[in-house]
Design an enzyme around this catalytic site. Structure first.
Site, mmCIF file in Angstrom:
data_model
loop_
_atom_site.group_PDB
_atom_site.id
_atom_site.type_symbol
_atom_site.label_atom_id
_atom_site.label_comp_id
_atom_site.label_asym_id
_atom_site.label_seq_id
_atom_site.Cartn_x
_atom_site.Cartn_y
_atom_site.Cartn_z
ATOM 1 C CG HIS A 156 -1.734 1.248 1.366
ATOM 2 N ND1 HIS A 156 -1.559 2.158 2.396
ATOM 3 C CD2 HIS A 156 -2.730 1.753 0.603
ATOM 4 C CE1 HIS A 156 -2.419 3.151 2.264
ATOM 5 N NE2 HIS A 156 -3.140 2.933 1.180
ATOM 6 C CB SER A 157 0.956 4.246 0.322
ATOM 7 O OG SER A 157 1.422 5.569 0.228
ATOM 8 C CG LEU A 158 7.268 4.490 0.673
ATOM 9 C CD1 LEU A 158 7.781 5.130 -0.602
ATOM 10 C CD2 LEU A 158 7.825 5.212 1.894
ATOM 11 C CB SER B 261 2.944 -0.387 -3.893
ATOM 12 O OG SER B 261 2.959 1.029 -4.061
ATOM 13 C CG PHE C 180 -3.785 -2.427 -2.347
ATOM 14 C CD1 PHE C 180 -4.325 -3.052 -3.453
ATOM 15 C CD2 PHE C 180 -3.498 -3.206 -1.229
ATOM 16 C CE1 PHE C 180 -4.572 -4.410 -3.457
ATOM 17 C CE2 PHE C 180 -3.745 -4.558 -1.215
ATOM 18 C CZ PHE C 180 -4.282 -5.168 -2.342
#
Length: 671
Positions: A349-351, A353, A465
Site C-alpha cells: 500500500h502506498s510507499l 508498493s 494499492f
C-alpha cells in the site's frame, strides 16, 4: 446436610400436621430441583487494550473448543494451543496469548463463565476464573435447594446478590465512609450479572478453514497508522482477511462445498518500527521546533518516511527490513504449516508498493543475471552500481566510444574523475563529451548504492494499492517502460487504485505512451455497476447522440444555403438531392442502431496491448466511487487513499486473480 435438616425443621414447624408421605414428597421436590441445574458452558476470551480500556473479546467457537479440550485433558499444564488460524499461540499455563509472526504485547486469556456489565459499559466483562467458580457453586446450591437471595462478596469487597436465575446484580462498594449508612440498594444502579456466554450479547464467529491455499504478504505505507482510525497494519490486515473470508462464502460457495478451496492467509509486514528504532527519531527531535508540536511529530513520524526511502542510508535499512521480514515469516509459516503446497503473493500500500516494486525489479531469476539484465536498464533507474560502462554508453547511444575507454583502461570510477580536456585528448567530439560528463557527474551525485536482498521464494502476483510507482519512476527519469519487460521472478502485477486517491498513479501509459485509454473498471462485488455511474454514462451517451444529430442537421442546412446555382451543375444537384434524401432517411436507422448496440462496439474494439509486465493482461484497475463520494472529490481524497483495507471490490479482485492461477473461478462472473 445441616441446611437440609434445618429446612426439614422449618417445614415441620410451618405444617403441624404433615401427611405421612411428607418426607417422600420432599425427596421428589429435591430431585426435581436438582435436575434443573445444568453445568455452565465455558467460553474462552482474551483481553485487548482498545482506546486505553480493557476489552474482552471471545475466541471463535473452534478455538474455544480446542482450548477447553486442552484444559479438560489436564495432561500438560504448559501446553501451547494455536489459535486464530495459527497467527497466535495461547500458553494455557500462563493464561497468555502471544502473536506468532509479528511483535505485539501479550494479552491475558481467561476461561469465562460469569459476566457483569454496568450502565456505562458497552460490553460484558468476565469475572476471574476463581471467583466464577465460587459464583457457580453458589448458583448450584441455590438452584438445587431453591434458596435464593444469596449474597456473596467479591475479592474487591463488592456485593453480588443472586435474587433468582434471571435476576442477579452486582453492587459496587461505597467510596469512603457513609454517615447515613446507606444500604447496597442505595449505592447507585447495580451492575447486571449473567451466567454463561449464551446469555450475553456478543458475536462469536465459527472459525476459519484449516486449509490454506495461498499466502499473501502485505507491506504498509508511510507512518505507523494505516487508516483514519489510526490503526496499525496488523489491525488493517485483520479487516482485509475478514472481508476475504466473507467473500469466499458468498462468491466461491460451490468451490467451498466441493472442498476445493480453504482460505487465503494475509500476513502483515512492518518496516516502520525497525526504521525508527535506529535512533533517527532522537536526532530529529533535537532539531524540531517546539511550536505546533503535534503537527511536527506527525510529520517526523509519517511524511518523512518518503525522504528516508530516498536516502542512501535509510533506504538500505528499509529494503533490508522488508525483505528479511518476508523471508523470516515465510520460513516460520512453513514450519508451522508443513502441509502448505500453495504459492505466495505480495501486496503493498502506498510507499510499500514502491518498496516491493524496487525489490522485485532487482531480483535474479533461476537462470542467472544474464537473462534478467537484458531488460533491466530499459525500466529501472539503477540505484546501485549494477550497470557496466559499456551498458551505460549503450544507454546514451554512444557505444562506439567504448573501445577508446577500454584502450585507456578507464572504468566508471575513473570516468567520473575525467574532465572535458581529458576526453578531448582522447579524441571524443564535443557533443558526446558533454553527454558523458553530464550523465556520470549526475549519477555520481545522485547515486544511491543500495543492495537489494533476494527473496527465498518467487511471488506469483504483485498487488499495488494506491501506488505512487508511476510518479517515482517518472521522477527518476524513466519515460517509458519496455513492453517486453517483466519482473524476473514475479508473473503478475495489478495496480489497483481509487479514482480520487491523491497518491495513486497509473502504469499503463508508461508502457504504451502514444495511446490514450481508460483503466479497467473493477466490478462491484454484488455483480453490477453502481447506479450513479450507470446514470452518468446514460446521460453522457444521450447528450452525445443529441449532439451528433444536431450537428448533422446543421451541416445539411449549411450545405443547402451555401450551394451555388450554376446551370451546368443543376442536373448534378438534382441527382445529389435525390441521393441525399435516402441518405437522410438512412441516417435514422443508423442512429437507432448506434443507440441500441453501444456495447458490441466496445467489444469489437481491438485489444489493448500493455506489455508483459502482467503477462500481457491489463495492469491498471480502478475502483468505483461511492455515490456520496462523487459529490465532492476533495472531501473524500484522504479517505480514498485509505479505503482499500475494507473494500469488498478490492478484496474480491485479489481473490479472483489468486484462485484463477489454481483453475478456480467465481460462482457467477461479475459484469
Amino acid at each position: 446436610m445441616s441446611s437440609v435438616e434445618s429446612q426439614q425443621e422449618q417445614s415441620s414447624q410451618s405444617d403441624p400436621s404433615p401427611s405421612p408421605n411428607s418426607c417422600s414428597s420432599f425427596e421428589l421436590v429435591d430431585m426435581d430441583a436438582g435436575s434443573l441445574y445444568e453445568p455452565v458452558s465455558p467460553h474462552w476470551f482474551y483481553c485487548k487494550i482498545i482506546d486505553s480500556k480493557e476489552t474482552w473479546i471471545p475466541f471463535n467457537s473452534q478455538d474455544s473448543q480446542q482450548l477447553e479440550e486442552a484444559y479438560s485433558s489436564g495432561k500438560d499444564y504448559n501446553r501451547i494451543v494455536p489459535t486464530d488460524g495459527g497467527r497466535y499461540d495461547v500458553h494455557l499455563g500462563e493464561r497468555m496469548r502471544y502473536a506468532v509472526y509479528w511483535d505485539e504485547l501479550a494479552s491475558e486469556v481467561r476461561r469465562c463463565t460469569w459476566f457483569y456489565k454496568g450502565d456505562k459499559d458497552n460490553k460484558y466483562v468476565p469475572y476471574s476464573e476463581n471467583f466464577s467458580q465460587v459464583l457457580e457453586e453458589t448458583y448450584m446450591l441455590a438452584v438445587t435447594l431453591d434458596e435464593w437471595k444469596k449474597k456473596l462478596e467479591s475479592p474487591n469487597r463488592e456485593i453480588i446478590i443472586l435474587h433468582n436465575p434471571k435476576l442477579m446484580v452486582h453492587y459496587q462498594p461505597v467510596a469512603g465512609s457513609d454517615e447515613w449508612g446507606s444500604a447496597p440498594a442505595e449505592q447507585g444502579r447495580p451492575r447486571t450479572v449473567k451466567r454463561g456466554v449464551e446469555n450475553i450479547s456478543v458475536d462469536i464467529h465459527c472459525g476459519e478453514p484449516l486449509q490454506i491455499d495461498h499466502l499473501v504478504f502485505v507491506v504498509h505505507g508511510i507512518g505507523p497508522a494505516c487508516d483514519l482510525r489510526f490503526r496499525s497494519i496488523v489491525q488493517c490486515v485483520n479487516d482485509f482477511r475478514s472481508v476475504s473470508l466473507n467473500l469466499l462464502q458468498t462468491h466461491f460457495k460451490k468451490a467451498q462445498e466441493n472442498q476445493q478451496i480453504g482460505r487465503v492467509e494475509f500476513l502483515p509486514v512492518n518496516w516502520h518500527s525497525p526504521l525508527h528504532s535506529t535512533g533517527v527519531d532522537v536526532d530529529l527531535q533535537r532539531i524540531t521546533l517546539p511550536s505546533i508540536n503535534r503537527l511536527r511529530h506527525f510529520t517526523n513520524d509519517t511524511i518523512l518516511d518518503v525522504f528516508f526511502y530516498n536516502s542512501p542510508t535509510y533506504c538500505q535499512t528499509i529494503v533490508d527490513t522488508v525483505a528479511s521480514e518476508m523471508n523470516r515469516i515465510y520460513i516460520l509459516f512453513l514450519q508451522r504449516n508443513p502441509d502448505f503446497k500453495g504459492s505466495v503473493s505480495i501486496a503493498g500500500h502506498s510507499l510499500g508498493s514502491l518498496i516491493l516494486f524496487d525489490i522485485l525489479t532487482n531480483q535474479k531469476d533461476s537462470l542467472g543475471d544474464t537473462d534478467s539484465k537484458k531488460d533491466l536498464p530499459s525500466i529501472f533507474m539503477d540505484q546501485g552500481d549494477t550497470l557496466t560502462l559499456e551498458e551505460d554508453l549503450k544507454k546514451l547511444q554512444l557505444s562506439e566510444f567504448f573501445s577508446i575507454f577500454e584502450k585507456e583502461k578507464i572504468d566508471k570510477e575513473a570516468l567520473t574523475l575525467c574532465t572535458d580536456k581529458d576526453l578531448q585528448e582522447m579524441g571524443i567530439p564535443l557533443g558526446p563529451r558533454k553527454k558523458i560528463l553530464n550523465y556520470f557527474r549526475t549519477r555520481k551525485n545522485s547515486m544511491v548504492p543500495v543492495k537489494y536482498p533476494r527473496l527465498i521464494y518467487k511471488p506469483e502476483i504483485f498487488f499495488a494499492f494506491g501506488s505512487p510507482i508511476g510518479m517515482f519512476l517518472t521522477v527518476r527519469g524513466l519515460k517509458r517502460i519496455d513492453p517486453n519487460y517483466r519482473f524476473p521472478t514475479c508473473k503478475g502485477f495489478f495496480n489497483i487504485y481509487h479514482p480520487f486517491d491523491p497518491v495513486a498513479y497509473r502504469i499503463e501509459p508508461m508502457v504504451v505512451p502514444g495511446v490514450e485509454f481508460e483503466p479497467m473498471l473493477i466490478p462491484h462485488h454484488k455483480g453490477r455497476k453502481r447506479m450513479h455511474l450507470e446514470l452518468r454514462e446514460g446521460l453522457t451517451r444521450m447528450s452525445m447522440d443529441l449532439k451528433n444529430n444536431l450537428l448533422g442537421s446543421l451541416r445539411m442546412a449549411w450545405k443547402s444555403f451555401t450551394r451555388t446555382p450554376y446551370p451546368a451543375l443543376q442536373a448534378s444537384e438534382t441527382v445529389e438531392e435525390t441521393e441525399a434524401e435516402p441518405e437522410s432517411n438512412s441516417e435514422k436507422p443508423s442512429d437507432v442502431n448506434t443507440e441500441q448496440n453501444p456495447v458490441p462496439v466496445k467489444e469489437e474494439a481491438p485489444p489493448i496491448h500493455v506489455g508483459m509486465l502482467n503477462g500481457g493482461q491489463r495492469i491498471d484497475y480502478v475502483l468505483q466511487e461511492k455515490p456520496i463520494e462523487s459529490f465532492n472529490e476533495y472531501l473524500f481524497a484522504l479517505q480514498s487513499h485509505l479505503c482499500y483495507w475494507e473494500s469488498e471490490d478490492t478484496v474480491l479482485l485479489v481473490l479472483k486473480e489468486i484462485y484463477q492461477t489454481q483453475g478456480i473461478f467465481l460462482d457467477q462472473p461479475l459484469q
